[in-house]
Motif scaffolding. Structure first.
Motif, PDB file in Angstrom:
ATOM      1  N   ARG A  58     -27.090  33.986 -76.284  1.00  0.00           N
ATOM      2  CA  ARG A  58     -28.440  33.560 -75.930  1.00  0.00           C
ATOM      3  C   ARG A  58     -29.448  34.480 -76.606  1.00  0.00           C
ATOM      4  N   GLY A  59     -30.604  33.917 -76.912  1.00  0.00           N
ATOM      5  CA  GLY A  59     -31.697  34.689 -77.473  1.00  0.00           C
ATOM      6  C   GLY A  59     -32.960  34.472 -76.659  1.00  0.00           C
ATOM      7  N   TYR A  60     -33.720  35.541 -76.440  1.00  0.00           N
ATOM      8  CA  TYR A  60     -34.951  35.463 -75.651  1.00  0.00           C
ATOM      9  C   TYR A  60     -36.074  36.154 -76.430  1.00  0.00           C
ATOM     10  N   GLU A  61     -37.285  35.796 -76.113  1.00  0.00           N
ATOM     11  CA  GLU A  61     -38.420  36.542 -76.640  1.00  0.00           C
ATOM     12  C   GLU A  61     -38.433  37.947 -76.032  1.00  0.00           C
TER      13      GLU A  61
ATOM     14  N   GLY B 262     -35.773  34.617 -81.207  1.00  0.00           N
ATOM     15  CA  GLY B 262     -36.268  35.616 -80.269  1.00  0.00           C
ATOM     16  C   GLY B 262     -35.889  37.028 -80.643  1.00  0.00           C
ATOM     17  N   GLY B 263     -36.358  37.983 -79.841  1.00  0.00           N
ATOM     18  CA  GLY B 263     -36.136  39.395 -80.110  1.00  0.00           C
ATOM     19  C   GLY B 263     -35.214  40.082 -79.123  1.00  0.00           C
ATOM     20  N   VAL B 264     -34.556  39.326 -78.253  1.00  0.00           N
ATOM     21  CA  VAL B 264     -33.560  39.870 -77.329  1.00  0.00           C
ATOM     22  C   VAL B 264     -32.260  39.101 -77.531  1.00  0.00           C
ATOM     23  N   ILE B 265     -31.177  39.825 -77.782  1.00  0.00           N
ATOM     24  CA  ILE B 265     -29.856  39.217 -77.958  1.00  0.00           C
ATOM     25  C   ILE B 265     -29.043  39.447 -76.693  1.00  0.00           C
ATOM     26  N   ASP B 266     -28.497  38.387 -76.152  1.00  0.00           N
ATOM     27  CA  ASP B 266     -27.683  38.464 -74.932  1.00  0.00           C
ATOM     28  C   ASP B 266     -26.336  37.815 -75.230  1.00  0.00           C
ATOM     29  N   LEU B 267     -25.279  38.618 -75.260  1.00  0.00           N
ATOM     30  CA  LEU B 267     -23.938  38.129 -75.591  1.00  0.00           C
ATOM     31  C   LEU B 267     -22.991  38.354 -74.425  1.00  0.00           C
ATOM     32  N   SER B 268     -22.158  37.379 -74.191  1.00  0.00           N
ATOM     33  CA  SER B 268     -21.062  37.505 -73.237  1.00  0.00           C
ATOM     34  C   SER B 268     -19.805  37.009 -73.928  1.00  0.00           C
ATOM     35  N   ARG B 269     -18.811  37.886 -74.066  1.00  0.00           N
ATOM     36  CA  ARG B 269     -17.614  37.550 -74.826  1.00  0.00           C
ATOM     37  C   ARG B 269     -16.360  37.756 -73.982  1.00  0.00           C
ATOM     38  N   GLN B 270     -15.503  36.759 -73.997  1.00  0.00           N
ATOM     39  CA  GLN B 270     -14.167  36.870 -73.432  1.00  0.00           C
ATOM     40  C   GLN B 270     -13.174  36.756 -74.590  1.00  0.00           C
ATOM     41  N   TYR B 271     -12.193  37.625 -74.613  1.00  0.00           N
ATOM     42  CA  TYR B 271     -11.253  37.625 -75.736  1.00  0.00           C
ATOM     43  C   TYR B 271      -9.850  37.941 -75.236  1.00  0.00           C
ATOM     44  N   GLY B 272      -8.874  37.583 -76.026  1.00  0.00           N
ATOM     45  CA  GLY B 272      -7.489  37.832 -75.664  1.00  0.00           C
ATOM     46  C   GLY B 272      -6.577  37.475 -76.815  1.00  0.00           C
ATOM     47  N   GLY B 273      -5.297  37.764 -76.632  1.00  0.00           N
ATOM     48  CA  GLY B 273      -4.359  37.448 -77.699  1.00  0.00           C
ATOM     49  C   GLY B 273      -2.943  37.817 -77.344  1.00  0.00           C
TER      50      GLY B 273
END
Length: 707
Positions: free
Chosen positions: A367-370, A324-335
């Protein structure tokens, strides 16, 4: 690199000024105030570090500047190439000694830290967007072998530190505006009372953009709270939040760049854009065990959400394997990072030892969407359509490290360290439909990274050193995310690159200033390079061996009458040693010969500035920045010409009882030079060029009151 007559004249004046005797410059020994930089073993004067390290103070970064991008104020650091794309959807293009030059967005190949919290995630991808220049105390840049001690993706290290509050409460407001509907305002409260110090800063930035479809908005909130405990321990809490809404004007072809550099036809058609929301917090605990030992514990965590609309045609998305042509990212990080340090003795000579363990974790929902709705013959572009990709990715690293510094004789210091860096990737595919099979997988990359140096104090004002080290760079999740053949899933065939670096250098206190020089060579195996880059989507491959030979020269000086001179020159010859094909597989016209230059890297760069900067009253100055031509693709057929640009500024600073007022005016690209500020490496459609601003102005004022 060919300089314009104006630039050459300015440089000649600066060099003449630097060569004058101390009395002619009204300089006194120690005119440059004593400063330190942060190392794993503690605060050390740059003169005593056996490697290339520079510090830029926050006051200097804010003086007569817009205070939005690091590219405004880091020009005086040799070996650092930081380009403003004029595209806030893609961040700055930042590289150190050529590492990071291939990045199509964000920062890669260079480790970033903000108040000790990694702004580079475990996979090696970082961003500068959450650095708040309004409240920064200093930025430090480490180059060369010792940067390997910071682990994965450490071709260099950039660290930003927030200032600590001091004294009675201080309330400050700052406003700046400029060309093309650009403005920034910020509000700051700082101070200390008893055992507590605090710094709170919030800023808002807006721009209509010089190019079509390049408007942006960025809001940052940054806070730091320090508490000195009764037993002598120290707690520091840092908090940061950023939100970005930015249009993406995309790159231009050579013809588009020549005829209409401000236009963005494809970006307007697809409404390409990006939104980012990030919030993070960290806690630092420092404890003195006894007179010789100390502990330092840092824990942090955060969340980052990104949505990006790309310019991928609907026809390309008819492939059932397309993401697809839409990138949807959700990131949780820590350290967490736990460090022990001790001041010991070996053979009756001082021995400083540091040992620690670092752990970082990233959990990503991708996730990727059109990027369209409606029929293929008449689609509505730039909107979110059907789901085309869904996966859960995790990355984590566990890195033990140790470093020792032994003053083995009165003038000799031996320093050595080692880090065992292990990075683990795992992907769980949750989009399994028809021919789109299960693409789950995992990979592990690990490497032992030793470094060593020998420093000789020839005289009290002259130090010589040599250092060697090994570093490595894993692919990032973004670099693994797509395969060049159009198949779905992650590209786990991509291998990490390994580099061996050698550096010799000298540092001299001269006429009240500091002169630094370094010669270096870095040889890399399995260099990660851009394979394909179409519609904002890049794939990568390994390209065999590369070599970077370079020379850096830096000069900083300030006279007793407040004349400040800065000079930074870099010569970098970065080439491929093995032939390969870009893109792969081999075909007509895509063979990259051994000896081709690595794209995205200027062979020469120069920064020179002269300013009168008294602590109060009128101030003024001029700067010259020059950059050699930059190749835009591996086959070396596309090039952005070199350039030299000048800037001038003037301001007035007044302190009156509890008040402080500051105003300035600045003009950049004084002679309205047309040039490409950055390139998109290996852009598949030939849209390599990102135009820089023409002549532009900035006005600013600020006021502060100490209660």
């Amino acid at each position: 690199m060919k300089l314009s007559p104006v630039a050459a004249a300015a440089v000649a004046c600066l060099l003449l000024h630097a060569s004058l005797p101390a009395d002619a410059q009204e300089a006194a020994p120690g005119a440059l105030r004593e400063i330190t930089v942060s190392t794993p073993r503690g605060e050390v004067a740059p003169f005593n570090v056996p490697g290339s390290v520079d510090r830029v103070d926050g006051d200097e970064m804010r003086d007569s500047r817009l205070q939005v991008n690091l590219s405004e104020s880091l020009g005086a650091v040799p070996g650092l190439q930081v380009q403003n794309r004029q595209n806030y959807a893609q961040d700055l293009q930042l590289s150190i000694r050529g590492f990071g030059a291939r990045s199509t967005f964000g920062v890669r190949g260079v480790r970033l830290y903000v108040d000790g919290i990694p702004a580079t995630l475990p996979d090696g991808q970082g961003q500068t967007s959450n650095i708040d220049i309004g409240s920064v105390d200093r930025v430090e840049v480490l180059r060369g072998p010792f940067s390997a001690l910071y682990g994965n993706s450490s071709g260099g290290v950039v660290q930003a530190f927030t200032a600590s509050g001091e004294g009675a409460p201080r309330l400050a407001y700052s406003l700046a505006g400029g060309s093309f509907g650009t403005w920034r305002q910020s509000l700051q409260l700082s101070g200390s009372q008893g055992a507590v110090d605090y710094m709170l800063d919030a800023s808002r930035f807006r721009t209509d953009g010089w190019r079509e479809h390049s408007a942006a908005r960025r809001d940052i909130a940054n806070g730091k709270l320090g508490v000195a405990l009764d037993n002598g321990d120290k707690l520091t809490l840092v908090m940061n939040s950023v939100r970005i809404d930015a249009q993406d004007p995309l790159g231009l072809t050579a013809d588009q760049y020549a005829l209409a550099p401000r236009n963005a036809p494809l970006a307007t058609q697809y409404n390409t854009r990006k939104t980012v929301e990030q919030t993070q917090a960290g806690l630092l605990y420092e404890r003195r065990i006894d007179a010789t030992q100390a502990l330092r514990l840092m824990v942090y965590g955060g969340e980052r959400k990104t949505t990006q609309y790309q310019s991928i045609p609907p026809s390309a998305q008819q492939n059932p394997l397309h993401a697809g042509g839409v990138i949807d990212l959700s990131r949780q990080y820590g350290g967490i990072d736990l460090r022990w340090s001790a001041a010991l003795q070996l053979a009756d000579r001082p021995l400083d030892v540091v040992a620690g363990l670092g752990y970082d974790n990233l959990r990503e929902k991708r996730r990727g969407y059109e990027n369209y709705l409606g029929p293929l013959a008449n689609p509505v572009l730039g909107v979110q359509g059907r789901l085309r990709r869904n996966e859960l990715n995790t990355v984590w690293n566990l890195d033990p490290y140790a470093q020792a510094t032994w003053r083995l004789a009165e003038r000799w210091t031996l320093e050595a360290g080692v880090r065992r860096s292990s990075v683990h990737f795992d992907s769980q595919d949750r989009y399994i439909i028809g021919t789109n099979r299960d693409d789950s997988g995992s990979a592990r990359y690990s490497k032992t990274l030793p470094v060593a140096s020998l420093r000789y104090q020839a005289t009290p004002d002259l130090a010589l050193y040599g250092s060697v080290g090994r570093g490595f760079e894993t692919p990032t999740l973004n670099e693994l995310s797509y395969r060049a053949n159009g198949a779905s899933g992650l590209n786990f065939a991509l291998r990490p690159s390994v580099n061996d670096s050698l550096e010799v250098g000298a540092k001299a206190r001269l006429a009240g200033g500091l002169l630094t020089a370094a010669l270096f060579q870095t040889r890399t195996r399995d260099e990660i390079v851009t394979d394909t880059n179409v519609g904002g989507r890049a794939t990568f491959q390994n390209a065999g061996r590369t070599r970077r030979n370079g020379f850096e020269l830096g000069w900083q000086h300030e006279t007793a009458s407040h004349w400040r001179t800065q000079l930074a020159y870099t010569l970098l010859d970065a080439t491929y040693r093995d032939a390969f094909c870009s893109p792969s597989p081999c075909g007509t016209g895509n063979a990259v010969a051994a000896g081709n230059r690595i794209p995205g890297i200027a062979r020469q760069s120069l920064f020179a500035s002269l300013g009168w900067v008294p602590p109060e009253g009128w101030r003024a100055g001029a700067e010259v920045r020059a950059l050699g031509r930059i190749l835009a693709n591996d086959v070396n057929t596309a090039v952005a010409s070199g350039y030299a640009v000048a800037a001038v500024y003037a301001g007035y600073l007044k302190k009156w009882e509890r008040w402080e007022f500051n105003a300035f005016a600045r003009v950049d690209n004084l002679f309205d030079r047309r040039y490409a500020g950055s390139v998109i490496v290996n852009e598949g459609n030939g849209r390599f060029y990102e135009p820089a601003l023409g002549r532009n102005w900035t006005l600013g004022l600020s006021g502060a009151y100490r209660f």
